[in-house]
Design an enzyme around this catalytic site. Structure first.
Site, PDB file in Angstrom:
ATOM      1  CD  GLN A  18      -4.728  -5.336  -6.661  1.00 26.42           C
ATOM      2  OE1 GLN A  18      -4.745  -5.550  -5.457  1.00 26.42           O
ATOM      3  NE2 GLN A  18      -3.864  -4.513  -7.200  1.00 26.42           N
TER       4      GLN A  18
ATOM      5  N   GLY B 215      -3.658   0.836 -14.806  1.00 26.43           N
ATOM      6  CA  GLY B 215      -3.521   0.334 -13.437  1.00 26.43           C
ATOM      7  C   GLY B 215      -4.859   0.131 -12.747  1.00 26.43           C
TER       8      GLY B 215
ATOM      9  CB  THR C 273      -5.866 -11.276  -9.696  1.00 27.85           C
ATOM     10  OG1 THR C 273      -5.745 -10.990 -11.087  1.00 27.85           O
ATOM     11  CG2 THR C 273      -5.408 -12.690  -9.435  1.00 27.85           C
TER      12      THR C 273
ATOM     13  CD  GLU D 135      -1.475   3.375  -5.988  1.00 29.01           C
ATOM     14  OE1 GLU D 135      -1.330   4.274  -5.170  1.00 29.01           O
ATOM     15  OE2 GLU D 135      -0.667   3.136  -6.904  1.00 29.01           O
TER      16      GLU D 135
ATOM     17  CB  ILE E  66     -10.010  -6.804 -16.776  1.00 28.27           C
ATOM     18  CG1 ILE E  66     -10.664  -5.453 -16.429  1.00 28.27           C
ATOM     19  CG2 ILE E  66      -9.833  -7.662 -15.527  1.00 28.27           C
ATOM     20  CD1 ILE E  66      -9.873  -4.550 -15.510  1.00 28.27           C
TER      21      ILE E  66
ATOM     22  N   PRO F 200      -9.733 -11.436 -14.488  1.00 30.42           N
ATOM     23  CG  PRO F 200     -11.546 -12.348 -15.632  1.00 30.42           C
ATOM     24  CD  PRO F 200     -10.058 -12.282 -15.633  1.00 30.42           C
TER      25      PRO F 200
ATOM     26  CG  PHE G  88      -1.734  -1.272   1.359  1.00 28.41           C
ATOM     27  CD1 PHE G  88      -2.591  -1.723   0.359  1.00 28.41           C
ATOM     28  CD2 PHE G  88      -1.577  -2.043   2.493  1.00 28.41           C
ATOM     29  CE1 PHE G  88      -3.270  -2.925   0.500  1.00 28.41           C
ATOM     30  CE2 PHE G  88      -2.250  -3.254   2.639  1.00 28.41           C
ATOM     31  CZ  PHE G  88      -3.096  -3.685   1.649  1.00 28.41           C
TER      32      PHE G  88
HETATM   33 MO1  MOS Z   1       1.274   2.893  -3.965  1.00 23.95          MO
HETATM   34  S1  MOS Z   1       0.880   4.237  -2.481  1.00 23.95           S
HETATM   35  O1  MOS Z   1       2.152   3.916  -5.064  1.00 23.95           O
HETATM   36  O2  MOS Z   1       2.256   1.657  -3.321  1.00 23.95           O
END
Ligand code: MOS
Length: 777
Positions: free
Chosen positions: A678, A741, A674, A744, A669, A672, A282
């Protein structure tokens, strides 16, 4: 300078914004699609299938070895003593009693610690570890409340912990700047993030706001957050001859090896950092003091050392997310078209740290508005250096922006989904670049349908079921696409049909090893079982940061480049006796355990045949990914529409999230199964951000007061409702494999979706996170 050094500096350069000095290359010098193999963008093989984690069995059977589980002969256990003042110096340090305690092998402090060169600067790790030239445990100076002042080594962890409690420290305290109001009164300064000012302006936004038909203008605040991965930060280190071996839990093995080698004045190849499994990162599993202290202690006592931070230790040594105070002001005409968009405010950092929480980032590309003003100011406190935490900037910035959009929708009497769609920009409103791929309207429509948004009553407090007030809210989620330079990969193909892909990348539990095995197998035309994806070791090629949600693109581009190299090499080996003779590498792809002509698949030769004719057991190639120029030419972002239903108890104020749906537009994707995890994981973290997470920071002493999971709350199973996840699955033509990505984005937008649902349920607009029940009574 070696290629590796070059690449490392390039990574650093990119991270610090040097890439932003646009390289004047024509768009077509970047290969469209990020991938020279057109077939990888088709669905014919492994990519897109819900493959279960290839490391799943290892984990559930306890066979996956984490950093603090490597056993070494003669190993000792470390415990840290933390400073209890925020600023000053150590006047006296008495370790005699600790040294005599049972099992104690050594006590290290600034007086007897090995001398180190200053740490190289990398991103935002703590002041004394990476952010500046201040060395680690080299002097009596104290820089934050919680800084390690002694390391106790003993035969068992319990003995080390006990002895650490016997170390006596007398401090000479100096005045520290800790309180936000005091710091603000002394003056703020413009924030700089990745060498770029956090400031954008177009037109006169304040004047446009003053003249707007409809406007909202409010303050939003978010608290400090600390990192709480399930796996504690830990390291097992040993000096083996002239080599330093570090078993770490890391998002950046290559960079850690490079940094530590330079501190210990060693050639880089003498430091080996491995990190096969990580129990959550994280943004927090980077290089902090503990890895360096463990290596110093191991050197000093001549034995391997295991250093695991206690949960409290993580709060003392590993930085978290900074608090923010945001102003969002929106002006619109009566049709809901934005005429003014203002997002400004304040955050905190340390003097030597390069990480002001960049909460305006999501606003740059969010909405078409006639005028725009974005600005972050910063004050510097005497505290542990803050760092990246999942979706730094976007996680908290979307709380302010998307709460304000909900307030504007109400002021206009307009549906909040329609308001967002009405302000959908044609091109990036800040950079003017075209979007590489933006299908957020589809995501909104599909999400609204699936969630049953049409059943929402726009009147706050209108729906009640017994004691429970029920409401729905929504918000936009967004996170940029990044791909850092420095990626490289090696592919070794054997005559027996197996392939090994080597790259210094990371698996933090998100499914990288699985998804990338699929990508490599598809690219190589091999079954999944034939491919070994090797990662998490600094001796492997490439410098690939598992951060910024960019690892998938960085690996994909590197493996793609290595595959093209492999095709070239195999064609050379195939020679004139092959059916492929005379073909150029660009005409050839991999399929079904061999090479074939892209537009005539029957024209082929198997790998085994090529290698046996060449009398080679295997062939190995290495290549670097192409320079990441795609973001120079396109504005690239993942997007999502978040929908939340809450129930708030009318008697106790208790908020419960009862339903959640994320509708994502993140390109293709790859897996699907994993990907769903996320997205859900990000949303769960967002629920914590909305309702629970808050670091209590003592503004008198600069000490974190709730350094434990009993007092710092994160969602548990009972807090997490059914979370539905859907996506557009529209490949991004400018991202490797079409994939942007996904790591996040889930935490972005979620806070506002919850807050907006709570408003709809109760009529209470809470602009200060977390939304605890006392704010709803
Ligand atoms: Mo993320 S906060 O760039 O590991």
């Amino acid at each position: 300078m070696s290629i590796a050094d070059d690449a490392k500096q390039a990574v650093q350069g990119a991270v610090q914004g040097i890439m932003a000095k646009a390289v004047a290359l024509a768009p077509d010098s970047w290969i469209p699609g990020g991938d020279p193999d057109p077939l990888i963008r088709e669905r014919y093989g492994h990519v897109g299938k819900p493959l279960s984690r290839i490391d799943g069995a290892l984990k559930v059977t306890g066979q996956a070895t984490f950093a603090a589980e490597f056993s070494m002969d003669d190993m000792v256990y470390a415990a840290l003593v933390f400073s209890t003042i925020a600023k000053g110096r150590i006047a006296a340090l008495d370790t005699a009693q600790a040294g005599r305690a049972p099992g104690v092998v050594a006590v290290m402090d600034h007086r007897n610690a090995p001398r180190l060169a200053p740490p190289p600067v990398f991103m935002s790790a703590p002041k004394a570890a990476n952010g500046d030239s201040l060395p680690i445990m080299q002097g009596d100076e104290i820089n934050w409340n919680g800084e390690p002042v002694a390391v106790v080594l003993a035969e068992t962890q319990e003995q080390a912990n006990h002895a650490a409690s016997l170390v006596r420290v007398i401090y000479e305290e100096a005045p520290a700047l800790i309180a936000l109001d005091e710091a603000r009164a002394r003056g703020m300064k413009p924030a700089v993030f990745m060498n770029q000012p956090l400031h954008n302006e177009r037109g006169d936004a304040e004047a446009a706001l003053a003249q707007a038909d409809v406007k909202v203008d409010a303050g939003y605040s978010t608290p400090r957050h600390n990192h709480n991965a399930i796996e504690l930060h830990g390291v097992t280190v040993a000096w083996q001859g002239d080599r330093l071996r570090i078993h770490d839990a890391s998002q950046l093995v290559a960079h850690t090896a490079w940094s530590i080698a330079s501190m210990f004045d060693l050639p880089e190849d003498k430091v080996i950092v491995t990190s096969p499994f990580v129990g959550g990162g994280f943004g927090g599993k980077c290089l902090w003091q503990h890895q360096v202290l463990a290596a110093m202690a191991a050197k000093q006592c001549g034995r391997p050392v295991r250093l695991v931070l206690s949960r409290e230790g993580v709060y003392r040594v590993v930085g978290g997310r900074s608090p923010t105070e945001q102003r969002v002001a929106l002006g619109a005409d009566r049709d809901g078209r934005l005429t003014a968009l203002i997002h400004t405010g304040l955050t905190v950092k340390t003097a030597a740290n390069a990480m002001p929480e960049p909460f305006i980032l999501p606003t740059r590309s969010a909405y078409a508005s006639e005028t725009l003003k974005l600005d972050v100011q910063v004050v510097e406190l005497d505290m542990l250096a803050n760092t990246f935490m999942r979706a730094p900037g976007e996680a908290v910035g979307t709380f302010g922006l998307e709460s304000a959009m909900d307030e504007l929708a109400e002021a206009l009497g307009m549906d909040p989904v329609e308001l967002r769609i009405r302000n959908e920009p044609e091109k990036d409103p800040s950079s003017g670049l075209p979007f590489s791929s933006r299908h957020i309207v589809e995501a909104w429509r599909a999400g609204a349908r699936r969630f049953g948004w049409d059943r929402r009553d726009p009147r706050p407090g209108a729906r009640r079921e017994g004691e429970w007030l029920v409401g729905m809210g929504c918000a936009t989620a967004t996170y940029p696409y990044y791909r850092m330079p420095g990626g490289a990969a090696r592919i070794t193909l054997s005559r027996d049909g197996g392939a090994v892909v080597d790259i210094a990348a990371h698996e933090m539990g998100m499914g990288t090893a699985t998804a990338q095995t699929q990508v490599a197998a598809e690219r190589l035309g091999l079954p999944i079982e034939a491919v070994t994806f090797n990662y998490g070791d600094s001796t492997l090629p490439g410098i690939v940061l598992a951060g910024g949600s960019q690892q998938t693109a960085a690996i994909g581009a590197s493996v793609g480049a290595a595959h093209r190299e492999l095709v070239r090499e195999l064609l050379k080996l195939a020679g004139n006796d092959s059916p492929l003779a005379g073909l150029k590498p660009e005409q050839v792809i991999s399929r079904d355990r061999g090479l074939c002509k892209a537009d005539e698949l029957a024209c082929r030769e198997s790998y085994a045949s090529i290698l046996s004719r060449a009398r080679q057991e295997s062939v190995s190639v290495e290549a670097q990914g192409p320079p990441p120029l795609e973001t120079m030419h396109w504005s690239m972002h993942s997007h999502a529409a978040m929908f939340c239903e809450v129930r708030v108890n009318a008697v106790t104020g208790e908020p419960r999230v009862s339903r959640f749906l994320g509708s994502f537009d993140c390109g293709r994707i790859l897996n699907p199964k994993t990907a769903t995890s996320q997205f859900r994981g990000g949303i769960i973290m967002g629920l914590g951000l909305a309702l629970m997470e808050e670091t209590h920071f003592d503004e008198r002493k600069g000490r974190v007061m709730n350094p434990s999971l009993s007092e710092y709350h994160v969602p548990v199973h009972m807090d997490v409702p059914e979370i539905e996840v859907i996506w557009t699955d529209i490949p991004d033509p400018h991202a490797p494999m079409g994939a942007r990505g996904i790591g996040e984005i889930g935490i972005t937008g979620t806070g506002a979706a919850v807050a907006n649902a709570i408003y709809n349920a109760t009529g209470r607009r809470v602009r200060d996170l977390p939304i605890t029940l006392d704010k709803l009574l």
